[in-house]
Write an enzyme that holds these catalytic residues in place. Structure first.
Site, short mmCIF file in Angstrom:
data_model
loop_
_atom_site.label_atom_id
_atom_site.label_comp_id
_atom_site.label_asym_id
_atom_site.label_seq_id
_atom_site.Cartn_x
_atom_site.Cartn_y
_atom_site.Cartn_z
CG ASP A 21 -2.06 0.99 1.10
OD1 ASP A 21 -2.46 1.31 -0.05
OD2 ASP A 21 -2.54 1.47 2.14
CG ASN A 69 -7.94 -1.94 -4.90
OD1 ASN A 69 -7.02 -2.73 -4.72
ND2 ASN A 69 -8.21 -0.99 -3.99
C1 IPE Z 1 -5.28 -2.64 0.00
O1 IPE Z 1 -5.03 -1.30 -0.17
C2 IPE Z 1 -5.30 -3.35 -1.33
C3 IPE Z 1 -4.00 -3.49 -2.00
C4 IPE Z 1 -2.85 -3.11 -1.53
C5 IPE Z 1 -4.06 -4.12 -3.29
P1 IPE Z 1 -6.19 -0.23 -0.29
O2 IPE Z 1 -5.55 1.08 -0.52
O3 IPE Z 1 -7.18 -0.67 -1.31
O4 IPE Z 1 -6.88 -0.32 1.13
P2 IPE Z 1 -7.79 0.73 1.91
O5 IPE Z 1 -8.85 1.22 0.96
O6 IPE Z 1 -6.89 1.85 2.34
O7 IPE Z 1 -8.33 -0.03 3.08
C1 IPE Z 2 -1.75 0.18 -3.26
O1 IPE Z 2 -1.47 1.54 -3.31
C2 IPE Z 2 -1.94 -0.43 -4.62
C3 IPE Z 2 -3.33 -0.77 -4.94
C4 IPE Z 2 -4.33 -0.73 -4.15
C5 IPE Z 2 -3.57 -1.20 -6.31
P1 IPE Z 2 -2.64 2.61 -3.31
O2 IPE Z 2 -3.02 2.88 -4.72
O3 IPE Z 2 -3.76 2.18 -2.45
O4 IPE Z 2 -1.91 3.86 -2.71
P2 IPE Z 2 -2.49 4.87 -1.64
O5 IPE Z 2 -2.88 4.06 -0.44
O6 IPE Z 2 -3.66 5.54 -2.26
O7 IPE Z 2 -1.36 5.79 -1.36
MG MG Z 3 -4.13 2.44 -0.46
#
Ligand code: IPE
Ligand code: IPE
Ligand code: MG
Length: 234
Positions: A21, A69
């Site tokens: 993340d 997502n």
């Molecule tokens: C979790 O991250 C999913 C992945 C890393 C693929 P998210 O960014 O989707 O999680 P939330 O929304 O902060 O809980």
């Molecule tokens: C995790 O990084 C990757 C996916 C969920 C695909 P994020 O895209 O959630 O990055 P932040 O949390 O918004 O910084």
């Molecule tokens: Mg995230």
């Protein structure tokens, strides 16, 4: 006070799972669109996988795209799908680069025929390898549990045990994770490995995923060895 567990008492880490993340915030901090964060995230993942291979980790699981997502703007989702297609091509070209069997965790039926066929072909071509790389893509822990229930119902099972249920999950061929790492500073598991995480050690770091280096992984592993795992015992 944390004390490192004596080396003779150490249980080796067989399985490390990572919630990758922080890509979006990493990009925003640099004035780039979020999609660029995902590109750099793939680079970080490659370095981490290489390190895991060097230090002898048997199973590596990464959370790459969740069932939630899809709520993101189409532009970002499309960019992530494109990155996956690119990654699939790279794997096809350099099939022998890492000695991992590739398994995709999640419902592949939502993808078009072309992407799905490529994912399955990669799984098939690497299936005899001893180590496992699980890529959670369109993965949700709740979806996985419901999917397993429906699979067991379809097979006509009238009784399930913890063992037979675990065998119906996407992770059927993996032991449970010893260590789950989440980068990006949030203290939650976001629908990742709900069943399998029962006794995993959790490690959270503020480091954003594109900055998560092999040295950062070593810190997490070092921390893991300070933990005393009791599994409900004393
Ligand atoms: C979790 O991250 C999913 C992945 C890393 C693929 P998210 O960014 O989707 O999680 P939330 O929304 O902060 O809980
Ligand atoms: C995790 O990084 C990757 C996916 C969920 C695909 P994020 O895209 O959630 O990055 P932040 O949390 O918004 O910084
Ligand atoms: Mg995230």
């Amino acid at each position: 006070m944390n004390k490192t567990v004596k080396s003779e008492e150490r249980q080796p880490i067989r399985h490390i799972a990572m919630i990758m993340d922080g890509n979006g915030r990493w990009a925003k901090q640099r004035g780039m669109p979020r999609e660029q964060g995902h590109r750099f995230g793939v680079k970080a993942f490659q370095a981490i996988l290489e390190h895991c291979s060097e230090i002898g980790i048997e199973i590596v699981t990464v959370y790459a795209f969740s069932t939630e997502n899809w709520k993101r703007p189409k532009k970002e989702v499309d960019a992530i799908m494109k990155l996956m297609d690119h990654y699939l091509s790279e794997c096809e070209k350099k099939l022998d680069r890492y000695n991992f069997r590739i398994c995709f965790l999640g419902d592949k039926s939502v993808f078009d025929e072309k992407r799905r066929a490529r994912m399955e072909k990669l799984e098939e071509k690497t299936k005899d390898r001893a180590r496992i790389l699980n890529i959670a893509f369109n993965y949700g822990g709740r979806d996985e549990i419901v999917h397993a229930c429906n699979r067991l119902i379809a097979q006509g099972e009238r009784y399930v045990s913890e063992e037979s249920f675990a065998k119906a999950l996407y992770t059927a061929d993996s032991v449970d994770p010893d260590l789950i790492i989440r980068t990006g500073g949030d203290l939650r598991i976001s629908n990742f490995l709900l069943w399998q995480a029962a006794y995993a050690e959790l490690y959270f770091t503020d480091v954003l995923w594109p900055d998560f280096t092999p040295e950062e992984l070593d810190l997490a592993i070092e921390d893991f060895y300070t933990r005393k795992r009791r599994f409900g015992g004393v």
